[in-house]
Design an enzyme around this catalytic site. Structure first.
Site, PDB file in Angstrom:
ATOM      1  N   ARG A   1      -2.726  -1.231  -6.874  1.00 28.43           N
ATOM      2  CA  ARG A   1      -3.832  -0.274  -6.935  1.00 28.43           C
ATOM      3  C   ARG A   1      -3.374   1.120  -6.525  1.00 28.43           C
ATOM      4  O   ARG A   1      -3.849   2.119  -7.043  1.00 28.43           O
ATOM      5  CB  ARG A   1      -4.978  -0.737  -6.008  1.00 28.43           C
ATOM      6  N   GLU A   2      -2.411   1.176  -5.637  1.00 30.38           N
ATOM      7  CA  GLU A   2      -1.911   2.472  -5.173  1.00 30.38           C
ATOM      8  C   GLU A   2      -0.923   3.112  -6.148  1.00 30.38           C
ATOM      9  O   GLU A   2      -1.009   4.306  -6.435  1.00 30.38           O
ATOM     10  CB  GLU A   2      -1.225   2.305  -3.805  1.00 30.38           C
TER      11      GLU A   2
END
Length: 475
Positions: free
Chosen positions: A318-319
């Site tokens: 997600r990052e």
């Protein structure tokens, strides 16, 4: 004619429920028959259910889980604290009501829809969830049908004994050519998998299960609703203890009012619709192409912190989308997208080095989990730590203060989601210690991470280190 068809359906359901009672001497015993009956001398409450993601299953720690399991456990704890709880697991939903009628269980907690035909057989509790039955198809093989006539001639199957059969029978009255298979000893999840694999053209599923399965299979689409929306409730036999039914109804009224039910529904289904099919397709592709390079590092990070490596990998995706050179405009960098301050705090000299960034990100997340008050139950405590990873713990604490002011539960992630998004509203942030924050971002972050973690849990095995490093990490 309609009345005759309804009577035939009712007769069929009665036959399915009572067949082994009527002919027990003429055929081998079924699994239901082999299940011991309720022992009135024992202080236990017996629930019948079936395995599935919307009912009861074993989690990554090999412990029982599922919304029906959680509800049943809390009900017994609240209303029958001196009693033990026992679960009877049947092979399919078609065996749930027969188990009640044969005295094998007190309560059916099996994601049962309340239908007219079932009401002839059992007593239903106050409903606790609403669902919409939906037609599911594979968008890589079939075009989306405009109406029910477009699926005539295609293969359509549903599990035997489900309310899906009842709704399809209603449609068949208008469309005589509509045909389907009622499959014994299967479940909806298995038939959805067959649709995803191209082995079956269509099946029918409840909306919350359909949304969950779309997270695993981006080629699944929803064509149209089948019948009206339905209520889900617990069931009991008609000769059961009315006081127990009254207690069940009081239990559901209580957990609706105090937010417990809302929190449970969010825990199991709140993240289901966060990702679109493109997100899931890209994630699955990168899980095969990029993730293998870093799996050993995520597992090493689990050994250090005790945090499941698949959660750490989900945070990293997600990052950074597992791009080790990823750098944001604010100079957040690397697989775990560490700020300069966090990197210094965790002793990282090169944020672009996966061997440094992954364990550092894991230890930082563990630090945040330890910062969140210990009284907050899991998984809510971890969700708040994840939100803190994205926006900082100070703003999460502001959201908890605001939740208390608004008479919401500051220890429930389902309620903190509501107050985080209010942190950009001057009516609220001007009254809080840490001021303005773009509170929608951490909500999206946490829900996306939850979805990615669930996908990884389905496709990747857990990591079980040989010794308890969780305690070591805290020394």
């Amino acid at each position: 004619m309609i009345a005759l068809l309804q009577n035939k359906q009712l007769l069929r359901l009665f036959t399915l429920a009572l067949l082994s009672v009527c002919f027990i001497g003429c055929k081998p015993k079924s699994d239901v028959d082999r299940t011991p009956a309720i022992d009135a001398k024992k202080k236990e409450i017996v629930f019948v259910t079936h395995n599935g993601p919307t009912t009861y299953y074993l989690n990554n720690d090999n412990q029982p889980a599922g919304i029906e399991y959680d509800l049943a456990t809390q009900f017994v704890n609240d209303y029958y604290p001196d009693y033990k709880i026992r679960f009877v697991l049947v092979n399919s939903i078609s065996e749930v009501i027969p188990s009640l009628l044969k005295g094998k269980a007190h309560i059916a907690a099996a994601s049962l829809s309340v239908t007219h035909l079932r009401e002839h057989l059992v007593l239903f509790s106050t409903p606790y969830q609403e669902t919409q039955q939906q037609l599911i198809f594979n968008n890589e093989i079939n075009k989306e049908p405009d109406n029910i006539t477009d699926i005539i001639g295609k293969t359509l199957a549903v599990p035997e004994g489900t309310s899906y059969e009842e709704h399809l029978a209603v449609l068949q009255k208008k469309h005589n050519a509509l045909k389907w298979q009622s499959i014994k000893r299967t479940n909806t999840e298995s038939l959805i998998e067959e649709v995803a694999d191209g082995l079956l053209d269509y099946t029918v599923a409840d909306s919350h299960l359909a949304a969950l399965m779309q997270n695993y299979h981006p080629n699944l689409s929803i064509a149209m609703p089948i019948g009206p929306a339905e209520k889900i409730a617990w069931a009991m036999s008609k000769n059961s203890d009315r006081q127990m039914l009254a207690n069940i109804n009081k239990f559901f009224e209580k957990i609706k009012k105090d937010g417990t039910l809302r929190n449970l529904l969010d825990r199991y289904y709140g993240h289901n619709k966060r990702l679109n099919s493109s997100d899931i397709t890209t994630f699955l592709e990168r899980s095969n192409s990029l993730l293998p390079k870093y799996v050993h590092l995520f597992k090493q990070a689990q050994d250090i912190t005790g945090i499941d490596w698949r959660l750490l990998a989900a945070v990293s995706y997600r990052e950074s989308h597992w791009d080790t050179y990823n750098t944001s405009p604010t100079n957040v960098r690397g697989l775990m997208m560490l700020t300069e301050g966090t990197a210094d705090l965790m002793g990282v000299t090169d944020r672009l080095d996966p061997k440094q960034s992954i364990p550092a990100g894991a230890k930082y997340l563990l630090k945040l989990i330890d910062t969140v008050p210990e009284r907050i139950p899991e998984p809510d405590r971890t969700y708040m730590a994840l939100a803190s990873y994205n926006i900082g713990y100070a703003h999460v604490e502001d959201a908890r203060v605001l939740a208390k002011r608004l008479k919401l539960n500051p220890d429930s992630w389902a309620d903190i989601k509501k107050t985080l998004v209010l942190l950009k509203n001057p009516e609220y942030y001007t009254t809080l210690k840490y001021g303005y924050a773009s509170g929608g971002a951490p909500v999206i972050f946490v829900e996306s991470v939850r979805s990615y973690q669930r996908i990884l849990e389905k496709h990747q095995p857990s990591h079980n280190p040989e010794f308890d490093t969780f305690k070591i990490a805290r020394n």
